[in-house]
Design an enzyme around this catalytic site. Structure first.
Site, PDB file in Angstrom:
ATOM      1  N   THR A  37      64.511  42.884  14.904  1.00 51.26           N
ATOM      2  CA  THR A  37      64.774  42.579  16.320  1.00 51.26           C
ATOM      3  C   THR A  37      66.011  43.560  16.465  1.00 51.26           C
ATOM      4  O   THR A  37      66.503  43.712  17.650  1.00 51.26           O
ATOM      5  CB  THR A  37      65.038  41.182  16.757  1.00 51.26           C
ATOM      6  N   GLY A 126      66.838  44.520  -5.667  1.00 46.49           N
ATOM      7  CA  GLY A 126      65.807  44.954  -4.940  1.00 46.49           C
ATOM      8  C   GLY A 126      65.093  43.816  -4.220  1.00 46.49           C
ATOM      9  O   GLY A 126      63.939  43.735  -3.868  1.00 46.49           O
ATOM     10  N   GLY A 128      65.749  42.461  -1.521  1.00 45.46           N
ATOM     11  CA  GLY A 128      65.804  42.339   0.165  1.00 45.46           C
ATOM     12  C   GLY A 128      67.169  41.299   0.504  1.00 45.46           C
ATOM     13  O   GLY A 128      66.993  40.985   1.789  1.00 45.46           O
ATOM     14  N   SER A 132      72.922  46.408  -0.872  1.00 39.17           N
ATOM     15  CA  SER A 132      73.372  47.669  -0.603  1.00 39.17           C
ATOM     16  C   SER A 132      74.497  47.227   0.491  1.00 39.17           C
ATOM     17  O   SER A 132      75.677  47.873   0.494  1.00 39.17           O
ATOM     18  CB  SER A 132      72.547  48.629  -0.266  1.00 39.17           C
ATOM     19  N   ASP A 176      72.592  43.415   8.720  1.00 33.41           N
ATOM     20  CA  ASP A 176      72.999  43.141   7.183  1.00 33.41           C
ATOM     21  C   ASP A 176      74.439  43.231   7.092  1.00 33.41           C
ATOM     22  O   ASP A 176      75.154  42.268   6.668  1.00 33.41           O
ATOM     23  CB  ASP A 176      72.195  43.933   6.232  1.00 33.41           C
TER      24      ASP A 176
HETATM   25  C1  GLA Z   1      66.316  45.210   7.009  1.00 34.73           C
HETATM   26  C2  GLA Z   1      67.422  46.111   7.762  1.00 34.73           C
HETATM   27  C3  GLA Z   1      67.978  45.278   8.949  1.00 34.73           C
HETATM   28  C4  GLA Z   1      66.931  44.398   9.734  1.00 34.73           C
HETATM   29  C5  GLA Z   1      66.035  43.869   8.705  1.00 34.73           C
HETATM   30  C6  GLA Z   1      64.822  43.233   9.307  1.00 34.73           C
HETATM   31  O1  GLA Z   1      67.315  44.127   6.183  1.00 34.73           O
HETATM   32  O2  GLA Z   1      68.722  46.509   7.102  1.00 34.73           O
HETATM   33  O3  GLA Z   1      68.747  45.994   9.710  1.00 34.73           O
HETATM   34  O4  GLA Z   1      66.425  45.474  10.550  1.00 34.73           O
HETATM   35  O5  GLA Z   1      65.651  44.879   7.671  1.00 34.73           O
HETATM   36  O6  GLA Z   1      64.969  42.195  10.633  1.00 34.73           O
END
Ligand code: GLA
Length: 395
Positions: A37, A126, A128, A132, A176
């Site tokens: 979003t 890695g 998620g 980074s 993030d």
């Molecule tokens: C990654 C991106 C974020 C966001 C999420 C999904 O983490 O870096 O900016 O878009 O995916 O919500």
């Protein structure tokens, strides 16, 4: 790993320096709800976690920048200078610090000398959980403090996003870097990605724990698929604009979207837009549920979020679905969903304290049976954003 081991390594690798060495910590993040979003002008509800990246940094007397990661020891010291800060594939992870320093300099915050930095991260690689963005903000905060640059935290967050978008080439949103830069212990952050207005919401789970479930699936193609979703949403938005004066999908309610969705002629694109709109509404509802202390409703919204990401946005995949569906089956689970970009990586579940061990063994064996290798489980704690530190104990 502990800080003393890092300090010893720092002395060994960078033996020549005379200036004071300082220690910084930058967390990883999970997103509680509000997925895909941020770049659609909607709301997100992430938090910083206590896993993260530690860095020991020291100013140099010349213009060299030397960085070393204890996670990639084979790579050794990576070296560049303040005067040549171009992306270089060979510099692998060091492109994150490099990009950050480059954009700080370009924005007028000049470093008076080079520096040397040793980092070690305990965010699973890695997975998620934004390792980074964690490095970007680590370097941003370290350099800001050490060189007295007086950069506002929100500007560091924006520069981190710029590194990701323009230096690395991932078209990600601001979530993030925001969560990592602005995180606060035991709080989620409700962020309106359109206006950048935000609100901290206490997320104190006395009877429950947040479990991070790592699929251990390599996030292959994740970046290109991510960019693809983003452009799908842009195309859908362009078509919807014929009927509505909007700049982002996040401005639409579900009713408004239903009334004009026929303008999105491609069925796939229509589902992508539907997710962006409905997920934004769910995020707002989840915040309300939290304020009403209705954790059960919060959990239901998490589950609905995952279904939407699975069916409409199609970013989950067998591994994440297997873990989340295993979590849903367990009686101790309040809610479960994937977190972050998807395509592998991690899911989260809110689970009753006394059921955690049993939950992990049950979901773990279901996963192993279906997928063929193990998932990894962690109990998450919500921590502070990036900061200078002296006392953190490493895992
Ligand atoms: C990654 C991106 C974020 C966001 C999420 C999904 O983490 O870096 O900016 O878009 O995916 O919500």
């Amino acid at each position: 790993m502990d800080i003393q081991t890092m300090e010893r390594k720092f002395q060994e690798i960078f033996s020549q320096g005379r200036n004071e060495a300082r220690i910084f910590f930058s967390p990883g993040r999970i997103n509680l709800i509000g997925e895909h979003t941020d770049y659609n002008g909607g709301h997100v509800f992430p938090c910083a976690i206590t896993f993260g990246t530690y860095g020991i940094a020291r100013k140099r007397d010349d213009r060299q920048i030397r960085v070393y990661s204890m996670n990639f020891e084979d790579t050794g010291v990576i070296e560049f200078t303040l005067d040549v800060l171009d992306y270089d594939k060979k510099h692998s992870w060091a492109n994150y610090p490099k990009g950050m320093i480059r954009y700080l300099q370009e924005a007028g915050w000049k470093l008076s000398s080079g520096l040397e930095v040793l980092v070690y991260g305990n965010i699973p690689n890695g997975a998620g959980l934004s390792s980074s963005a964690s490095i970007e903000m680590l370097i941003g905060v370290a350099v800001n403090e050490m060189f007295d640059l007086n950069v506002q935290r929100l500007d560091l967050v924006k520069l981190g996003k710029k590194v990701e978008n323009e230096f690395i080439g991932v078209n990600s949103g601001i979530m993030d870097q925001f969560a990592i830069g602005m995180g606060k212990e035991n709080c989620g952050i409700l962020l309106d990605c359109n206006t950048l207005k935000y609100e901290y919401a206490p997320f104190n789970l006395t009877d429950h724990k947040i479990i991070i479930m790592n699929t251990n699936k390599r996030r292959e193609l994740a970046d290109s698929k991510y960019n693809e979703r983003r452009s799908e949403c842009e195309t859908a938005l362009g078509q919807l604009k014929k009927a509505a004066p909007i700049d982002s999908l996040g401005e639409l309610t579900e009713e408004e979207f239903e009334a004009i969705k026929h303008l999105v002629t491609d069925e796939v694109l229509q589902r992508r837009a539907k997710h962006a709109v409905s997920e934004n509404q769910r995020t707002l509802q989840a915040m309300k549920a939290l304020k009403d202390s209705d954790l059960a409703e919060f959990g239901r919204l998490m589950n609905a979020s995952h279904r939407s990401l699975r069916d409409d946005y199609e970013v989950t995949g067998t591994e994440l679905d297997t873990l989340v569906e295993a979590a849903w089956k367990h009686e101790g689970t309040i809610g479960a969903r994937m977190t972050g970009a998807g395509f592998g990586g991690c899911a989260i579940a809110i689970v009753a304290n006394e059921r955690v061990d049993e939950f992990i063994s049950q979901a773990g064996s279901e996963y192993k049976e279906k997928i063929g290798y193990d998932a990894t489980f962690y109990v998450a704690s919500i921590g502070d954003g990036a900061k200078e530190t002296t006392t953190e104990v490493l895992l």
